[in-house]
Write an enzyme that holds these catalytic residues in place. Structure first.
Site, mmCIF file in Angstrom:
data_model
loop_
_atom_site.group_PDB
_atom_site.id
_atom_site.type_symbol
_atom_site.label_atom_id
_atom_site.label_comp_id
_atom_site.label_asym_id
_atom_site.label_seq_id
_atom_site.Cartn_x
_atom_site.Cartn_y
_atom_site.Cartn_z
ATOM 1 C CE LYS A 5 -1.627 1.362 3.884
ATOM 2 N NZ LYS A 5 -1.715 2.502 4.678
ATOM 3 C CG ASN A 6 2.444 2.163 3.552
ATOM 4 O OD1 ASN A 6 1.598 2.885 3.414
ATOM 5 N ND2 ASN A 6 2.830 2.697 4.976
ATOM 6 N NE ARG A 19 -2.456 11.581 7.837
ATOM 7 C CZ ARG A 19 -1.372 11.760 7.793
ATOM 8 N NH1 ARG A 19 -1.021 11.709 6.996
ATOM 9 N NH2 ARG A 19 -0.501 13.884 7.978
ATOM 10 C CB CYS A 38 -5.267 9.806 11.089
ATOM 11 S SG CYS A 38 -3.872 9.255 11.540
ATOM 12 N NE ARG A 68 0.910 10.733 10.222
ATOM 13 C CZ ARG A 68 0.143 9.150 9.669
ATOM 14 N NH1 ARG A 68 -0.768 8.687 10.043
ATOM 15 N NH2 ARG A 68 0.310 8.800 8.649
ATOM 16 C CG ASP A 108 3.058 0.899 9.972
ATOM 17 O OD1 ASP A 108 3.954 1.514 8.658
ATOM 18 O OD2 ASP A 108 3.214 1.909 10.795
ATOM 19 C CB ILE A 122 7.141 6.925 14.659
ATOM 20 C CG1 ILE A 122 8.964 5.692 14.319
ATOM 21 C CG2 ILE A 122 6.316 7.610 13.457
ATOM 22 C CD1 ILE A 122 9.800 6.911 13.949
ATOM 23 N NE ARG A 149 -7.407 4.061 5.821
ATOM 24 C CZ ARG A 149 -6.609 5.172 6.116
ATOM 25 N NH1 ARG A 149 -6.774 4.529 8.122
ATOM 26 N NH2 ARG A 149 -5.671 5.692 5.906
HETATM 27 C C1 EPZ Z 1 4.012 6.808 5.981
HETATM 28 O O1 EPZ Z 1 3.383 7.687 7.197
HETATM 29 C C2 EPZ Z 1 3.457 5.530 6.548
HETATM 30 N N1 EPZ Z 1 2.488 5.949 5.325
HETATM 31 C C3 EPZ Z 1 2.909 5.183 7.536
HETATM 32 O O2 EPZ Z 1 2.322 3.899 7.263
HETATM 33 C C4 EPZ Z 1 4.097 4.998 8.652
HETATM 34 O O3 EPZ Z 1 3.753 4.555 10.073
HETATM 35 C C5 EPZ Z 1 4.882 6.042 8.122
HETATM 36 O O4 EPZ Z 1 5.248 6.837 7.015
HETATM 37 C C6 EPZ Z 1 5.845 6.215 9.462
HETATM 38 O O5 EPZ Z 1 7.149 5.409 8.690
HETATM 39 C C7 EPZ Z 1 1.947 5.992 4.066
HETATM 40 O O6 EPZ Z 1 3.724 5.921 3.507
HETATM 41 C C8 EPZ Z 1 1.269 6.571 3.638
HETATM 42 P P1 EPZ Z 1 5.862 10.386 8.644
HETATM 43 P P2 EPZ Z 1 3.851 9.666 6.448
HETATM 44 O O7 EPZ Z 1 6.142 11.916 7.451
HETATM 45 O O8 EPZ Z 1 4.234 9.663 5.654
HETATM 46 C C9 EPZ Z 1 6.563 14.123 12.002
HETATM 47 C C10 EPZ Z 1 0.109 2.136 7.757
HETATM 48 O O9 EPZ Z 1 0.144 1.790 8.940
HETATM 49 N N2 EPZ Z 1 5.823 14.755 9.881
HETATM 50 O O10 EPZ Z 1 7.206 9.417 7.724
HETATM 51 O O11 EPZ Z 1 2.798 9.939 7.086
HETATM 52 C C11 EPZ Z 1 4.869 13.138 11.749
HETATM 53 O O12 EPZ Z 1 4.193 14.031 12.714
HETATM 54 C C12 EPZ Z 1 0.657 3.985 7.619
HETATM 55 O O13 EPZ Z 1 0.989 1.985 6.721
HETATM 56 C C13 EPZ Z 1 6.292 15.874 10.959
HETATM 57 O O14 EPZ Z 1 6.098 16.058 11.895
HETATM 58 O O15 EPZ Z 1 5.127 9.536 7.961
HETATM 59 C C14 EPZ Z 1 5.591 11.564 12.592
HETATM 60 O O16 EPZ Z 1 5.860 11.643 13.798
HETATM 61 C C15 EPZ Z 1 0.093 4.730 9.039
HETATM 62 N N3 EPZ Z 1 6.343 16.903 9.578
HETATM 63 C C16 EPZ Z 1 7.050 11.141 11.762
HETATM 64 O O17 EPZ Z 1 7.060 12.313 11.043
HETATM 65 C C17 EPZ Z 1 5.708 16.521 8.442
HETATM 66 O O18 EPZ Z 1 5.793 17.555 7.306
HETATM 67 C C18 EPZ Z 1 6.655 10.769 10.857
HETATM 68 O O19 EPZ Z 1 6.554 11.105 9.711
HETATM 69 C C19 EPZ Z 1 6.074 15.319 8.281
HETATM 70 C C20 EPZ Z 1 5.917 14.706 8.772
#
Ligand code: EPZ
Length: 418
Positions: free
Chosen positions: A22-23, A93, A117, A122, A305, A327, A398
């Site tokens: 998915k990701n 999202r 979420c 996020r 995850d 995370i 999902r």
């Molecule tokens: C991706 O989410 C994945 N989703 C998530 O999988 C996964 O848990 C996550 O990466 C972490 O590995 C997809 O790929 C669609 P991040 P993403 O930006 O990109 C902070 C699942 O279950 N952050 O790596 O949204 C954020 O709050 C999902 O499949 C900021 O502060 O995650 C978090 O604490 C859940 N500002 C950390 O960084 C930003 O602009 C990592 O988030 C962006 C992120």
């Protein structure tokens, strides 16, 4: 609203085929916006989140066709809208991933802020900071991000923390920018490498994906590609934990063990035996599950995850384990439901959970809250005595394709109640 009923206590045996990730599919489908032409994608998983992004691409003016098992074609020739509406983005999202491609291809975008979420706020501030560094004018208005740039310029960008979506959005934007972009402290997930491979096949110049420094030389246009989505490392990990947890013998096929080495190491630490091949991994459950400590980390560390799934395994271990979630700020929602099934888990400051192993979990009606928490409740049901019913399984749909069919093929007594 569907539920899933599980009668626990059956050791799982057999083989299961892992679906496309998915990701990886979500950003790769978004990258088709960069191309004036038709891209085709194989091994796209049949998931609600994929349906959502395909709806969004159609809403933007692309024509989308799905053929046979997991093939999707996206023709972005007719891309003529630059607005991703709230009612589409709130469902998924990761729709924020159209922001970079839209600004790069059409010079403007209006995308609803995804909002938080269940697992956390996020924010997308790092995505926006990067686009600003590339010359985009960004405005936040009525819950929307409005971005404009005549033509994005390459920039040297350092992320405050590794962000998967931020790295993906800016890699796509930089591919059509003028000049060189450097992404420092970039995320290193396999899904980042998969996206870079697709962009390079389109004619982009992306070097260093998979490391924390990615260099992109912008080009003037990109061409259509045909590509196959990589296997889902989190689905693979989920089935491996299920095999270990039930004391069974499970082989996951069509997976890439190199994408989940941290999970394999931790499974071995619990006493499970794990063998790997080029595209398969076999797990046999231990007699006694040993307690281990887990700290979630950006890739290649232990994936957040997989945290909820592993917590179920550790709730049946001998001794006490500690899980630290570094995370996301609120990714222990599954704890209260697991406690209702008899797990002995206590939460402590700093996003830490202490799990004292118990002899058994008892089946109960439970509520799914987010995608991976739902998976952990299914796992708990597989090992609990008597019956568990997991409600609100749309969370599960999902991110997991036909999960109850896959588990029943492994011998689980599991069925969907419509
Ligand atoms: C991706 O989410 C994945 N989703 C998530 O999988 C996964 O848990 C996550 O990466 C972490 O590995 C997809 O790929 C669609 P991040 P993403 O930006 O990109 C902070 C699942 O279950 N952050 O790596 O949204 C954020 O709050 C999902 O499949 C900021 O502060 O995650 C978090 O604490 C859940 N500002 C950390 O960084 C930003 O602009 C990592 O988030 C962006 C992120």
């Amino acid at each position: 609203m569907d539920s899933i009923e599980i009668k626990g206590g059956v050791p799982l045996h057999g083989e299961v085929r892992i679906s496309g990730a998915k990701n990886a599919a979500l950003p790769i489908l978004a990258s088709s916006l960069l191309v004036e032409g038709t891209c085709t994608f194989e091994n796209v998983p049949r998931l609600k989140d994929i349906d959502s992004i395909l709806l969004l691409l159609e809403d933007l003016g692309c024509s989308v066709t799905r053929q046979g098992e997991g093939e999707v074609a996206v023709d972005a020739q007719g891309l003529n809208r630059t607005e991703a509406a709230y009612d589409l983005v709130r469902k998924m999202r990761a729709s924020i991933l159209v922001l970079g491609p839209l600004v790069a291809r059409l010079g403007r975008a209006r995308v609803s802020l995804p909002g938080g979420c269940a697992i956390g706020a996020r924010p997308v501030d790092l995505h926006l900071k990067g686009l600003e560094a590339m010359g985009a004018r960004i405005r936040l208005h009525h819950g929307y991000v409005e971005a404009e740039a005549h033509r994005l310029k390459g920039a040297d960008i350092c992320f405050d923390m590794p962000t998967v979506g931020g790295t993906e959005n800016l890699m796509m934007a930089a591919s059509l920018a003028d000049g060189e972009t450097i992404l420092r402290n970039a995320a290193r997930e396999p899904e980042i490498v998969a996206l870079a491979d697709v962009l390079n096949a389109m004619g982009a110049s992306v070097q260093g994906a998979g490391t924390s420094k990615i260099i992109i030389q912008g080009v003037s246009s990109l061409k259509p590609v045909s590509t196959t989505i990589i296997p889902d490392r989190i689905e693979a990990g989920t089935f491996l934990v299920a095999g270990a947890l039930t004391g069974g013998d499970v082989t996951v096929r069509d997976c890439n063990p190199d994408h989940f080495r941290a999970v394999i190491d931790k499974l071995r630490a619990t006493g499970a035996s794990v063998e790997t091949g080029p595209d398969w991994t076999r797990v046999r459950g231990p007699e006694v599950i040993q307690s281990v400590d887990i700290t979630t980390q950006p890739y290649p560390g232990f994936p957040t995850d997989m945290q909820a799934q592993f917590m179920v395994l550790l709730s049946m271990a001998e001794g006490t384990s500690v899980i630290s979630e570094t995370i996301f700020e609120n990714r222990f929602i599954h704890v209260s439901e697991l406690q209702r099934m008899g797990a002995a888990i206590s939460l402590h400051a700093g996003n830490t959970a202490k799990i004292r192993g118990v002899k058994e979990l008892s089946g109960a009606p439970v509520m799914a809250s987010d995608l991976r928490a739902s998976a952990s409740l299914i796992l708990a049901g597989l090992v609990a005595t008597n019956t568990t019913v997991v409600h609100r399984v749309y969370h599960l749909d999902r991110g997991y394709e036909a999960i109850e069919e896959k588990f029943s093929r492994l011998g689980a007594r599991i069925r969907r109640i419509r």
